[in-house]
Design a protein around this motif. Structure first.
Motif, PDB file in Angstrom:
ATOM      1  N   ASP A  33      10.250   3.875 -15.033  1.00 24.54           N
ATOM      2  CA  ASP A  33      10.054   4.978 -14.106  1.00 24.54           C
ATOM      3  C   ASP A  33       8.654   4.868 -13.495  1.00 24.54           C
ATOM      4  O   ASP A  33       7.816   4.064 -13.952  1.00 24.54           O
ATOM      5  CB  ASP A  33      10.223   6.316 -14.813  1.00 24.54           C
ATOM      6  N   VAL A  34       8.402   5.688 -12.480  1.00 23.33           N
ATOM      7  CA  VAL A  34       7.125   5.684 -11.759  1.00 23.33           C
ATOM      8  C   VAL A  34       6.626   7.106 -11.630  1.00 23.33           C
ATOM      9  O   VAL A  34       7.401   8.017 -11.317  1.00 23.33           O
ATOM     10  CB  VAL A  34       7.288   5.067 -10.348  1.00 23.33           C
ATOM     11  N   VAL A  35       5.332   7.310 -11.854  1.00 22.92           N
ATOM     12  CA  VAL A  35       4.704   8.594 -11.594  1.00 22.92           C
ATOM     13  C   VAL A  35       3.472   8.358 -10.725  1.00 22.92           C
ATOM     14  O   VAL A  35       2.754   7.360 -10.908  1.00 22.92           O
ATOM     15  CB  VAL A  35       4.326   9.331 -12.907  1.00 22.92           C
TER      16      VAL A  35
ATOM     17  N   ASN B 152       2.944   0.672  -2.635  1.00 24.76           N
ATOM     18  CA  ASN B 152       3.253   1.459  -1.436  1.00 24.76           C
ATOM     19  C   ASN B 152       3.239   2.950  -1.723  1.00 24.76           C
ATOM     20  O   ASN B 152       2.626   3.744  -0.993  1.00 24.76           O
ATOM     21  CB  ASN B 152       4.623   1.064  -0.881  1.00 24.76           C
ATOM     22  N   LEU B 153       3.946   3.362  -2.774  1.00 26.03           N
ATOM     23  CA  LEU B 153       4.008   4.783  -3.109  1.00 26.03           C
ATOM     24  C   LEU B 153       2.617   5.356  -3.359  1.00 26.03           C
ATOM     25  O   LEU B 153       2.319   6.485  -2.970  1.00 26.03           O
ATOM     26  CB  LEU B 153       4.890   4.988  -4.339  1.00 26.03           C
ATOM     27  N   THR B 154       1.776   4.570  -4.012  1.00 30.96           N
ATOM     28  CA  THR B 154       0.427   5.042  -4.343  1.00 30.96           C
ATOM     29  C   THR B 154      -0.436   5.135  -3.100  1.00 30.96           C
ATOM     30  O   THR B 154      -1.161   6.122  -2.895  1.00 30.96           O
ATOM     31  CB  THR B 154      -0.212   4.120  -5.389  1.00 30.96           C
ATOM     32  N   LEU B 155      -0.381   4.124  -2.244  1.00 29.19           N
ATOM     33  CA  LEU B 155      -1.120   4.170  -0.982  1.00 29.19           C
ATOM     34  C   LEU B 155      -0.701   5.366  -0.138  1.00 29.19           C
ATOM     35  O   LEU B 155      -1.541   6.084   0.420  1.00 29.19           O
ATOM     36  CB  LEU B 155      -0.879   2.883  -0.192  1.00 29.19           C
ATOM     37  N   LEU B 156       0.599   5.598  -0.047  1.00 34.61           N
ATOM     38  CA  LEU B 156       1.116   6.680   0.787  1.00 34.61           C
ATOM     39  C   LEU B 156       0.764   8.055   0.248  1.00 34.61           C
ATOM     40  O   LEU B 156       0.734   9.034   0.993  1.00 34.61           O
ATOM     41  CB  LEU B 156       2.631   6.537   0.929  1.00 34.61           C
ATOM     42  N   ALA B 157       0.487   8.142  -1.053  1.00 42.14           N
ATOM     43  CA  ALA B 157       0.106   9.417  -1.665  1.00 42.14           C
ATOM     44  C   ALA B 157      -1.387   9.694  -1.573  1.00 42.14           C
ATOM     45  O   ALA B 157      -1.833  10.813  -1.843  1.00 42.14           O
ATOM     46  CB  ALA B 157       0.525   9.430  -3.133  1.00 42.14           C
ATOM     47  N   SER B 158      -2.162   8.708  -1.168  1.00 46.30           N
ATOM     48  CA  SER B 158      -3.614   8.845  -1.112  1.00 46.30           C
ATOM     49  C   SER B 158      -4.074   9.284   0.277  1.00 46.30           C
ATOM     50  O   SER B 158      -3.311   9.248   1.242  1.00 46.30           O
ATOM     51  CB  SER B 158      -4.276   7.508  -1.464  1.00 46.30           C
ATOM     52  N   THR B 159      -5.340   9.662   0.369  1.00 49.97           N
ATOM     53  CA  THR B 159      -5.897  10.005   1.672  1.00 49.97           C
ATOM     54  C   THR B 159      -6.138   8.765   2.535  1.00 49.97           C
ATOM     55  O   THR B 159      -6.526   8.886   3.693  1.00 49.97           O
ATOM     56  CB  THR B 159      -7.221  10.775   1.508  1.00 49.97           C
TER      57      THR B 159
ATOM     58  N   LEU C 155       6.484  -1.956  -4.342  1.00 47.18           N
ATOM     59  CA  LEU C 155       6.982  -0.589  -4.230  1.00 47.18           C
ATOM     60  C   LEU C 155       5.986   0.408  -4.811  1.00 47.18           C
ATOM     61  O   LEU C 155       5.666   1.429  -4.187  1.00 47.18           O
ATOM     62  CB  LEU C 155       8.331  -0.475  -4.937  1.00 47.18           C
ATOM     63  N   VAL C 156       5.482   0.134  -6.017  1.00 51.47           N
ATOM     64  CA  VAL C 156       4.548   1.070  -6.657  1.00 51.47           C
ATOM     65  C   VAL C 156       3.244   1.142  -5.864  1.00 51.47           C
ATOM     66  O   VAL C 156       2.675   2.225  -5.684  1.00 51.47           O
ATOM     67  CB  VAL C 156       4.283   0.673  -8.122  1.00 51.47           C
TER      68      VAL C 156
ATOM     69  N   ILE D  43      -3.247   7.503  -8.110  1.00 45.62           N
ATOM     70  CA  ILE D  43      -2.878   6.652  -9.236  1.00 45.62           C
ATOM     71  C   ILE D  43      -1.360   6.502  -9.243  1.00 45.62           C
ATOM     72  O   ILE D  43      -0.629   7.499  -9.149  1.00 45.62           O
ATOM     73  CB  ILE D  43      -3.345   7.279 -10.566  1.00 45.62           C
ATOM     74  N   GLY D  44      -0.878   5.282  -9.359  1.00 44.20           N
ATOM     75  CA  GLY D  44       0.551   5.013  -9.500  1.00 44.20           C
ATOM     76  C   GLY D  44       0.797   4.240 -10.776  1.00 44.20           C
ATOM     77  O   GLY D  44       0.210   3.169 -10.976  1.00 44.20           O
ATOM     78  N   LEU D  45       1.639   4.776 -11.648  1.00 46.55           N
ATOM     79  CA  LEU D  45       1.892   4.167 -12.955  1.00 46.55           C
ATOM     80  C   LEU D  45       3.377   3.932 -13.148  1.00 46.55           C
ATOM     81  O   LEU D  45       4.207   4.773 -12.793  1.00 46.55           O
ATOM     82  CB  LEU D  45       1.389   5.073 -14.074  1.00 46.55           C
ATOM     83  N   SER D  46       3.717   2.808 -13.757  1.00 45.98           N
ATOM     84  CA  SER D  46       5.088   2.561 -14.188  1.00 45.98           C
ATOM     85  C   SER D  46       5.079   2.327 -15.687  1.00 45.98           C
ATOM     86  O   SER D  46       4.081   1.869 -16.256  1.00 45.98           O
ATOM     87  CB  SER D  46       5.687   1.356 -13.461  1.00 45.98           C
ATOM     88  N   TRP D  47       6.193   2.651 -16.354  1.00 45.86           N
ATOM     89  CA  TRP D  47       6.254   2.513 -17.812  1.00 45.86           C
ATOM     90  C   TRP D  47       7.703   2.584 -18.258  1.00 45.86           C
ATOM     91  O   TRP D  47       8.612   2.865 -17.471  1.00 45.86           O
ATOM     92  CB  TRP D  47       5.412   3.598 -18.477  1.00 45.86           C
TER      93      TRP D  47
END
Length: 341
Positions: free
Chosen positions: A333-335, A120-127, A117-118, A291-295
């Motif tokens: 959470d994820v940012v 995917n979110l990071t790939l989709l936010a990138s160019t 999931l993280v 960048i995708g981070l979870s914490w």
């Protein structure tokens, strides 16, 4: 517009309990920008006593290929009328058998579905989002542990780069990956070699090359995994800049795992590590990378994590809420943020 229903994998319910549907809706919404048309009316719907994530869209085959990689996707149906479902064929990126992801079990392992999931979110936010299905991308995990994110990158057909300060984790990952590749009879090479900086030994580097078939290997269509046994905040001279399309990391949760602080002691405050590490991570990311981070939000507030990313010139990427309970001591959470370019 047509109506669709996504059945979630049973494992999603075990991982997230009653939060699986909400999290999957947030992930699904993030796919909207790469689809050919509008994605709307995303919600949870009970059909025949079973909960589905439903939505409206006009999906072409490439759109379905994208949505096939939703981390909790189990089956996709087109809703012909209120209760009649027509199954659609999912075609997830899966270059290797799934046990590459599911076999490793160890304390502190990030759940593989959440890792996907993280990523995917990071790939989709990138160019690089438009190349998710067909591009040879590189994923960097600067806190890679025993390689869950790296293995997911391999499943997608990408290269992986990891950094890990614990030498035992690096050796355990090497042993697992070599054993798995031998058992699958896949052509590969693997070596763990010392690295020197200014004439002194500074780190070790694990390099693995592999291919899903003998024909691919013979044609040079190989993938590479590189893992540095090094401190993620001391990378000068160990790795060149601009190597990664996306960076994904699971920060120490402040419960069982920590990181070394500037004085050589163990710090269990993830934001201390993030503040020291981001300036070292950013040069490794290509322009337009994300960048995708979870914490664990119980030990680090979201606003403070966002402030660190903003202070380093990154742009936050909005998504629907993903905060969820893991156990009594962890609220995760994820940012996601994007580098200019």
């Amino acid at each position: 517009m047509s109506r669709y229903a996504m059945l979630l994998a049973p494992s999603a319910n075990r991982v997230y309990a009653d939060q699986a549907s909400r999290i999957s809706q947030a992930e699904l919404a993030a796919f909207g920008p790469v689809l050919s048309g509008e994605l709307a009316e995303i919600e949870a719907t009970t059909i025949g006593g079973v909960e589905y994530v439903t939505f409206t869209a006009d999906l072409d085959p490439r759109d379905i290929a994208y949505l096939s990689n939703l981390s909790a996707a189990y089956a996709l149906f087109e809703r012909v009328d209120t209760d009649l479902l027509r199954p659609l064929t999912l075609t997830p990126l899966a270059r290797y058998d799934s046990d590459l992801i599911t076999i490793p079990k160890y304390a502190g392992k990030t759940n593989e579905q959440f890792t996907k999931l993280v990523l995917n979110l990071t790939l989709l936010a990138s160019t690089s989002a438009s190349r998710m299905l067909d591009g040879h991308l590189t994923v960097l995990d600067p806190l890679c542990g025993r390689g869950t994110t790296l293995n997911q990158a391999l499943m997608y057909g990408y290269d992986g780069i990891g950094i890990e300060i614990d030498g035992k984790d690096v050796e355990a990952y090497k042993l697992f990956l070599q054993t798995w590749l031998k058992r699958k009879r896949l052509k590969h090479t693997a070596e763990l070699v010392p690295m020197r900086r200014q004439g002194r030994r500074a780190a070790r580097r694990l390099e693995v090359t592999l291919a899903p078939s003998k024909d691919d290997h013979k044609a040079g269509a190989v993938q590479k995994v590189t893992v540095l046994h090094a401190d993620t905040t001391q990378l000068d001279g160990l790795i060149r800049g601009g190597v990664a399309d996306v960076l994904v990391a699971d920060l120490p949760y402040g419960v069982a795992h920590g990181s070394y602080d500037d004085g050589g002691g163990i710090s269990r405050r993830p934001l201390d590590l993030l503040e020291r590490a981001v300036p070292h991570w950013l040069p490794l990311l290509r322009p337009g990378g994300a960048i995708g981070l979870s914490w664990n939000t119980k030990v680090a507030k979201r606003e403070l994590a966002e402030d660190i990313l903003l202070a380093n010139g990154l742009t936050l990427v909005e998504h629907l809420p993903l905060e969820h309970r893991v156990d009594q001591g962890i609220e995760r959470d994820v940012v996601v943020a994007r580098k200019s370019g």
